[in-house]
Write an enzyme that holds these catalytic residues in place. Structure first.
Site, PDB file in Angstrom:
ATOM      1  N   HIS A  45       0.923  -1.187  -0.012  1.00 57.83           N
ATOM      2  CA  HIS A  45      -0.003   0.066   0.051  1.00 57.83           C
ATOM      3  C   HIS A  45       0.776   1.135  -0.146  1.00 57.83           C
ATOM      4  CE1 HIS A  45       0.793  -0.600   4.225  1.00 57.83           C
ATOM      5  NE2 HIS A  45       0.330   0.729   4.555  1.00 57.83           N
ATOM      6  N   HIS A  47       1.269   3.857   2.063  1.00 62.65           N
ATOM      7  CA  HIS A  47       1.501   4.591   3.405  1.00 62.65           C
ATOM      8  C   HIS A  47       3.090   5.029   3.193  1.00 62.65           C
ATOM      9  CE1 HIS A  47      -1.668   3.835   6.587  1.00 62.65           C
ATOM     10  NE2 HIS A  47      -2.019   4.869   6.198  1.00 62.65           N
ATOM     11  N   ASP A  49       5.645   5.036   5.146  1.00 63.40           N
ATOM     12  CA  ASP A  49       6.630   4.194   5.849  1.00 63.40           C
ATOM     13  C   ASP A  49       6.930   3.060   4.775  1.00 63.40           C
ATOM     14  OD1 ASP A  49       4.023   3.363   6.551  1.00 63.40           O
ATOM     15  OD2 ASP A  49       4.795   2.351   8.260  1.00 63.40           O
ATOM     16  N   HIS A  50       6.165   2.599   3.967  1.00 66.07           N
ATOM     17  CA  HIS A  50       6.395   1.567   3.093  1.00 66.07           C
ATOM     18  C   HIS A  50       6.787   2.099   1.732  1.00 66.07           C
ATOM     19  CE1 HIS A  50       4.116  -1.517   5.264  1.00 66.07           C
ATOM     20  NE2 HIS A  50       3.683  -0.434   5.830  1.00 66.07           N
ATOM     21  N   ASP A 158       0.060  -4.559   5.807  1.00 68.82           N
ATOM     22  CA  ASP A 158      -0.202  -3.922   7.136  1.00 68.82           C
ATOM     23  C   ASP A 158      -1.795  -4.324   7.017  1.00 68.82           C
ATOM     24  OD1 ASP A 158       1.829  -2.679   7.398  1.00 68.82           O
ATOM     25  OD2 ASP A 158       1.029  -0.691   7.690  1.00 68.82           O
ATOM     26  N   HIS A 224       7.402  -5.969  10.829  1.00 68.33           N
ATOM     27  CA  HIS A 224       6.901  -4.465  10.718  1.00 68.33           C
ATOM     28  C   HIS A 224       6.317  -4.276  12.085  1.00 68.33           C
ATOM     29  CE1 HIS A 224       5.340  -0.760   9.744  1.00 68.33           C
ATOM     30  NE2 HIS A 224       4.278  -1.037   9.206  1.00 68.33           N
TER      31      HIS A 224
END
Length: 270
Positions: A45, A47, A49-50, A158, A224
């Site tokens: 996805h 986000h 942080d990814h 996530d 994670h």
């Protein structure tokens, strides 16, 4: 420092793929894996942080001695647009590297594709399937299943507890699943309402254990980890309330060999 951002390298059938590109994605060289050898990137996805490590993986991976072929990227709706905008954002750097460094023109090309749930890649026996998980309000968010030569790996991305994930994970060799520890927020003095909000987007150790018990992987790995200062006591003990099978805590540079047995090689302590 042993838990940067989410990013997992999967090697199978002579091919190398990176799943998510969080902070520190280019630490590939620390396991002696040249970044120019990456065949493609899959995003769970969008986000930050990814994906925040993607420009590093893309552009540093292009420089000498670097990639001389396009980099393929697969991800949820919006991935193709994000890659196009990154090319615009780094237009000056790309132009000067082509002119001054004589970097390979094909190596900076990104071939991005927005995908939907289902089979997304197959080559030389390597099959990759995307499946939707529950990271509401982020929709779609994907987990991935990689199959090769009778072996299987699932990466959760996530997610809250996801019945769709459970369906895709039955009896896999390796399940790498995210986990969030409420205690880590409490120790830092995060307001309870904020803690509740963040944890509601993920699974607690007890919930992860329930998923592991229902799916029976040969090895379950917590990754994670939210927050990254979580201790073994924060994670292992509550997971054991609902799961008694093989379990490891993920850390950066850990190598997992999936064969007749699933074996762990942890990084050497400095």
């Amino acid at each position: 420092m042993n838990r940067f951002g989410p990013s997992i390298l999967v090697e199978a059938g002579g091919q190398k793929f990176v799943f998510d590109a969080g902070r520190g994605a280019l630490r590939l060289n620390q396991i002696k894996m040249p970044w120019q050898d990456v065949n493609g990137v899959f995003l769970t996805h969008l986000h930050s942080d990814h994906v925040v490590g993607f420009p590093d993986l893309w552009l540093t991976g292009w420089l000498t001695p670097g990639r001389d072929r396009p980099l393929q990227v697969w991800g949820p709706r919006g991935t193709k647009r994000m890659m196009s905008l990154l090319e615009q954002a780094f237009e000056y750097d790309i132009r000067i590297r082509l002119y001054d460094d004589r970097a390979a023109p094909d190596g900076v090309v990104v071939l991005a594709e927005d995908i939907t749930e289902g089979f997304v890649y197959e080559n030389s026996g390597v099959k990759i399937t995307a499946f939707e998980v529950d990271h509401t309000p982020v929709k779609p968010a994907f987990g991935y299943r990689i199959d090769y030569s009778g072996r299987s790996v699932v990466l959760s991305g996530d997610t809250r507890t996801s019945e769709n994930l459970v369906r895709h994970v039955q009896n896999v060799d390796l399940l790498i699943h995210e986990v969030a520890s409420p205690e880590t927020f409490q120790r830092l003095g995060v307001p309870p309402a904020r803690t509740t909000s963040v944890v509601a987007h993920h699974v607690t150790p007890e919930q992860a254990g329930d998923v592991f018990t229902r799916t029976k992987p040969k090895l379950a790995v917590c990754s994670h980890i939210v927050l990254p200062n979580a201790t073994e006591q924060d994670l292992i003990l509550p997971t054991r309330k609902t799961y008694s099978g093989p379990l490891e805590l993920g850390e950066d540079l850990m190598v997992i060999d999936v064969g007749e047995k699933v074996e762990i090689r942890r990084p050497a302590t400095p």
